[in-house]
Design a protein around this motif. Structure first.
Motif, mmCIF file in Angstrom:
data_model
loop_
_atom_site.group_PDB
_atom_site.id
_atom_site.type_symbol
_atom_site.label_atom_id
_atom_site.label_comp_id
_atom_site.label_asym_id
_atom_site.label_seq_id
_atom_site.Cartn_x
_atom_site.Cartn_y
_atom_site.Cartn_z
ATOM 1 N N ALA A 264 0.842 -1.202 0.000
ATOM 2 C CA ALA A 264 0.000 0.000 0.000
ATOM 3 C C ALA A 264 0.880 1.257 0.000
ATOM 4 N N ALA A 265 1.935 1.239 0.801
ATOM 5 C CA ALA A 265 2.819 2.417 0.868
ATOM 6 C C ALA A 265 3.484 2.648 -0.484
ATOM 7 N N CYS A 266 3.938 1.580 -1.119
ATOM 8 C CA CYS A 266 4.588 1.712 -2.429
ATOM 9 C C CYS A 266 3.610 2.276 -3.455
ATOM 10 N N GLU A 267 2.368 1.780 -3.420
ATOM 11 C CA GLU A 267 1.361 2.279 -4.365
ATOM 12 C C GLU A 267 1.122 3.767 -4.158
ATOM 13 N N LEU A 268 0.998 4.138 -2.890
ATOM 14 C CA LEU A 268 0.690 5.525 -2.562
ATOM 15 C C LEU A 268 1.802 6.463 -3.020
ATOM 16 N N LEU A 269 3.025 6.017 -2.834
ATOM 17 C CA LEU A 269 4.163 6.889 -3.135
ATOM 18 C C LEU A 269 4.665 6.714 -4.571
ATOM 19 N N GLY A 270 4.144 5.726 -5.275
ATOM 20 C CA GLY A 270 4.590 5.489 -6.646
ATOM 21 C C GLY A 270 6.000 4.928 -6.701
ATOM 22 N N LEU A 271 6.350 4.095 -5.715
ATOM 23 C CA LEU A 271 7.688 3.506 -5.693
ATOM 24 C C LEU A 271 7.608 2.024 -6.058
ATOM 25 N N ASP A 272 8.594 1.545 -6.787
ATOM 26 C CA ASP A 272 8.610 0.145 -7.185
ATOM 27 C C ASP A 272 9.364 -0.663 -6.130
ATOM 28 N N PRO A 273 8.660 -1.591 -5.443
ATOM 29 C CA PRO A 273 9.306 -2.342 -4.348
ATOM 30 C C PRO A 273 10.499 -3.172 -4.802
ATOM 31 N N LEU A 274 10.558 -3.478 -6.092
ATOM 32 C CA LEU A 274 11.684 -4.288 -6.588
ATOM 33 C C LEU A 274 13.011 -3.545 -6.453
ATOM 34 N N TYR A 275 12.951 -2.229 -6.283
ATOM 35 C CA TYR A 275 14.176 -1.424 -6.196
ATOM 36 C C TYR A 275 14.422 -0.904 -4.769
ATOM 37 N N ILE A 276 13.635 -1.374 -3.820
ATOM 38 C CA ILE A 276 13.722 -0.828 -2.457
ATOM 39 C C ILE A 276 14.522 -1.768 -1.548
ATOM 40 N N ALA A 277 15.295 -1.172 -0.649
ATOM 41 C CA ALA A 277 16.269 -1.922 0.160
ATOM 42 C C ALA A 277 15.624 -2.893 1.144
ATOM 43 N N ASN A 278 16.328 -4.000 1.338
ATOM 44 C CA ASN A 278 15.984 -5.005 2.343
ATOM 45 C C ASN A 278 17.215 -5.169 3.235
ATOM 46 N N GLU A 279 17.033 -5.583 4.489
ATOM 47 C CA GLU A 279 18.195 -5.793 5.358
ATOM 48 C C GLU A 279 18.189 -7.148 6.044
ATOM 49 N N GLY A 280 17.193 -7.986 5.728
ATOM 50 C CA GLY A 280 17.169 -9.289 6.377
ATOM 51 C C GLY A 280 16.702 -10.374 5.429
ATOM 52 N N LYS A 281 16.973 -10.173 4.152
ATOM 53 C CA LYS A 281 16.545 -11.143 3.138
ATOM 54 C C LYS A 281 17.741 -11.553 2.291
ATOM 55 N N LEU A 282 17.623 -12.736 1.680
ATOM 56 C CA LEU A 282 18.690 -13.148 0.764
ATOM 57 C C LEU A 282 18.090 -13.787 -0.469
ATOM 58 N N ILE A 283 18.872 -13.768 -1.542
ATOM 59 C CA ILE A 283 18.519 -14.538 -2.738
ATOM 60 C C ILE A 283 19.591 -15.603 -2.944
ATOM 61 N N CYS A 284 19.144 -16.730 -3.446
ATOM 62 C CA CYS A 284 20.034 -17.882 -3.552
ATOM 63 C C CYS A 284 19.864 -18.526 -4.922
ATOM 64 N N PHE A 285 20.972 -18.763 -5.612
ATOM 65 C CA PHE A 285 20.948 -19.493 -6.889
ATOM 66 C C PHE A 285 21.401 -20.910 -6.597
ATOM 67 N N VAL A 286 20.569 -21.887 -6.916
ATOM 68 C CA VAL A 286 20.875 -23.281 -6.583
ATOM 69 C C VAL A 286 20.452 -24.176 -7.752
ATOM 70 N N THR A 287 21.106 -25.319 -7.867
ATOM 71 C CA THR A 287 20.748 -26.246 -8.955
ATOM 72 C C THR A 287 19.291 -26.670 -8.811
ATOM 73 N N PRO A 288 18.608 -26.951 -9.928
ATOM 74 C CA PRO A 288 17.176 -27.283 -9.833
ATOM 75 C C PRO A 288 16.914 -28.516 -8.972
ATOM 76 N N ASP A 289 17.840 -29.486 -8.973
ATOM 77 C CA ASP A 289 17.625 -30.709 -8.188
ATOM 78 C C ASP A 289 17.558 -30.433 -6.690
#
Lengths: 345, 365
Positions: A264-289
């Motif tokens: 809701a905040a992103c919609e209101l402010l017109g900000l794209d959450p995909l570009y907004i900072a996180n401080e407790g998340k990670l992304i992981c690339f792993v084999t499909p198996d």
């Protein structure tokens, strides 16, 4: 004497705020000024930290500065952020974090009690991560020459021999796991800074990820890259990996989770959450198996209970990230060139 | 999330796309007037789903883009004055003036602050009695009520250090100006939902009657836009030219009467120059005389600045829908969001920024 200037010409005469936004201007600054000038193989890998061998031990070393405003925000403060941020950078290298340094640049007039509060929370955070803060530095600048307090932390950790995380390991077919909802930190800080009142308080997700990473590395020997999508958000991290690995990435927008209040905040402010900072998340690339079994284990951890496979590495779109939108169409998810600004209407 | 997720629903999108595809549509030009609609079209790549015969034309509905360069130069001149805190909505900071932008003078030491609401500027005025707070009031009918309210608040609280640089513009005269032009043939319009929230739909009805063109008051989500296109296409096929309100969940016939009253209690209509479009009669709002002590243009000596548009920039043609951003030779080469030549490359509602940020997969080399 060498008269060649080591600093290349830049298209901007002065540093703009956008140079620190984590978008393409930040990347260009790092490439054109720092990497070109310092010029070494370890720096050129552009990982969250440098990994190198000393006397047969594989070590990870990283540094980060924290200039967050306000210094206390819903869900955290600058002190614990400074500890978790550096611990997380070490964890993204696959390292067990051991020791941190802490440097403080404090503005004249800063309340002693507030400093004590920040330092106490750093101690609590360090204990939580099982690291020690073993060295540091203090500088005080004149009133008006700083913004309350800036903290720099550096950290060192040991990387198990069998662990090798690098964008160059990324392979076609790899699944991409995201450990939870995005944009919580950036929106929490923004709403605290600008006194934006939303119906429910949005809290930062700041948290240490080292224990989670330790479990993940035990579950799968086929994790290729870990990254915490901090400044520049998920889009910046994925773009950095795609570019460094010369891999094509597709992510599925419907798999990326957002808390309702953040959305809701992103919609209101017109900000794209995909570009907004996180401080407790990670992304992981792993084999499909290994992806499903890793996902099951990650979801058992309170910091990753909303983990989801959000995309995969494909044999096209080399070096680019493609977003499959909520309605099934595709477009490129590029790096932002400048910092996002709230829309007018 | 209610009123959001259902308008981004893939199933609903598919049903609408099937309906549009099933119509035997001749080549038609539909203009979406609002920049936010343009961004939705590009962000969701809606064109991938539409028949090739439907040509979406991007209109002048970006309030930042149409702010004249002379006004940007005035803003920069004011921002550089001693004891001034210059406040603006974020989007305006990067817009290029003749030589500078507000962001650049900020980096050089001017006290320029991004605000989220004009009431933030009022708060700054109260907190900094030794400073002069200037608020750059730009935008369409959507921002005008809050901007007017800030002046009323300043009057009520007897503030003497609050000033407004007004560059407000009105959408209906701009739409009429485009329809009067022979340069482009428009078959239908998607009217801007946000503007109509304030104005209501009456003006759309008058325009659709006068110009014999179907107008659909449209929202900003993929389902809204596709419904708007479907309604337009059906009207074109049956040779109708009505105004249809697709955005009923927000827009009413009369609009927000209280907001309209607030606007016109503070502002009055004037002729206004639009960046790229030139002067459009009765298309602007200026501060009424009784509030002149809040008018920045009347209370500050503004250095005379020679305004200078970059001749290579085709923003004017883009804002009129005559060309698309990637028709421009500067696009993504000499003109990027970091080094914009024209305003549409900067604003979060600008068409050039939409084309730059949301490139299609087939544009990859």
């Amino acid at each position: 004497m060498n008269m060649d200037c080591p600093i290349p010409e830049n298209e901007f005469e002065k540093i703009l705020l956008a140079h620190g936004s984590g978008g393409s201007l930040t990347g260009k600054l790092i490439q054109d000024i720092f990497i070109k000038s310092f010029n070494n193989d370890l720096l050129a890998k552009e990982h969250d930290g440098a990994v190198f061998n000393i006397d047969g031990k594989k070590l990870a070393f990283t540094t980060d500065s924290f200039v967050v405003n306000p210094i206390f925000f819903p869900g955290g403060n600058i002190g614990e952020l400074a500890v978790y941020g550096t611990v997380n950078d070490l964890a993204m290298c696959g390292a067990k974090p051991l020791y941190l340094s802490a440097s403080f640049i404090i503005e004249e007039g800063f309340e002693m009690e507030t400093l004590q509060q920040i330092v106490a929370s750093m101690k609590t955070a360090a204990d939580k991560c099982n690291v020690q803060i073993i060295t540091g530095d203090t500088k005080v600048v004149e009133k008006g020459k700083g913004d309350k307090i800036f903290i720099n932390t550096s950290g060192i950790g040991i990387v198990p021999d069998e662990v090798d995380l690098s964008p160059s390991n990324v392979k076609e077919g790899d699944k991409i796991i995201l450990s939870g909802t995005i944009a919580d930190h950036g929106i929490a800080v923004l709403s605290a800074r600008e006194n934006l009142a939303f119906q429910s308080e949005i809290k930062s997700d700041t948290a240490p990820l080292n224990d989670l990473v330790e479990v993940m590395l035990k579950v799968s020997k086929n994790i290729h890259v870990l990254r915490d999508p901090t400044r520049g958000g998920l889009a910046a991290s994925l773009n950095e990996i795609a570019s460094k690995a010369a891999a094509g990435i597709i992510i599925h927008q419907d798999k990326i989770k957002l808390k309702n209040e953040v959305k809701a905040a992103c919609e209101l402010l017109g900000l794209d959450p995909l570009y907004i900072a996180n401080e407790g998340k990670l992304i992981c690339f792993v084999t499909p198996d290994d992806a499903e079994k890793l996902l099951i284990e990650m979801r058992k951890n309170s910091l990753a209970k909303n983990s989801e496979i959000i995309g995969e590495v494909v044999n096209e779109y080399k070096g680019k990230v493609v977003l499959k939108t909520l309605i099934g169409t595709k477009r490129i998810l590029d790096l932002h060139t400048v910092e996002q600004l709230p829309r007018i209407c | 999330m209610k009123f959001l997720d259902e308008y981004r629903d893939a199933e609903k999108v598919k049903i609408l796309v099937d309906q549009i595809q099933s119509l035997n549509i001749p080549p038609i030009n539909i203009m979406e007037v609002c920049g936010s609609q343009t961004h939705t079209i590009l962000k969701y790549n809606l064109e991938e789903l539409l028949p090739a015969n439907i040509n979406l034309i991007h209109g002048p509905g970006c309030p930042v883009c149409v702010t004249p360069i002379g006004m940007i130069d005035k803003a920069i001149s004011l921002a550089q004055k001693k004891d001034v805190i210059f406040t603006s909505y974020g989007d305006m900071l990067r817009i290029p003036g003749s030589k500078n932008s507000l962001m650049k003078v900020k980096a050089s030491g001017a006290d320029v602050r991004m605000i989220y609401s004009p009431l933030d500027a009022i708060r700054l005025a109260k907190e900094n009695p030794d400073k002069k707070i200037i608020f750059f009031a730009i935008g369409f009918e959507t921002t005008a009520p809050a901007n007017a309210a800030s002046i009323l608040t300043a009057k009520k609280t007897k503030l003497t250090n609050f000033f407004v640089l007004s560059s407000q513009v009105l959408i209906p005269p701009a739409v009429q100006s485009l329809l009067d032009s022979d340069l482009i043939k428009l078959n239908a319009l998607l009217a801007p939902g946000h503007v109509c929230t304030v104005t209501g739909t009456k003006w759309c009805g008058e325009i659709s009657n006068h110009y014999k063109i179907p107008i659909t008051v449209t929202g900003f989500e993929p389902v809204d836009i596709l419904e708007g296109i479907l309604i337009s296409a059906k009207q074109i096929l049956s040779n109708e030219h009505d105004t249809v309100n697709q955005y009923k969940r927000v827009v009413t016939k009369d609009g927000n009467l209280k907001a309209q009253e607030t606007i016109y209690s503070v502002f009055e209509i004037c002729h206004r120059n639009w960046r790229g479009l030139g002067e459009i009669k009765n298309s602007g709002l200026r501060i009424r005389n009784e509030f002149s002590h809040f008018d920045a243009e009347k209370n500050f000596e503004i250095n005379s600045v020679t305004t200078n548009e970059d001749e290579r920039c085709i923003a004017g043609e883009i804002l009129q829908g005559l060309k698309k951003p990637n028709d421009c030779k500067l696009f993504s080469k000499d003109c990027t969001p970091t080094k914009p030549v024209g305003a549409p490359m900067v604003s979060s509602e600008g068409a050039c920024a939409a084309y730059f940020n949301y490139r299609k997969v087939n544009e990859l080399v």
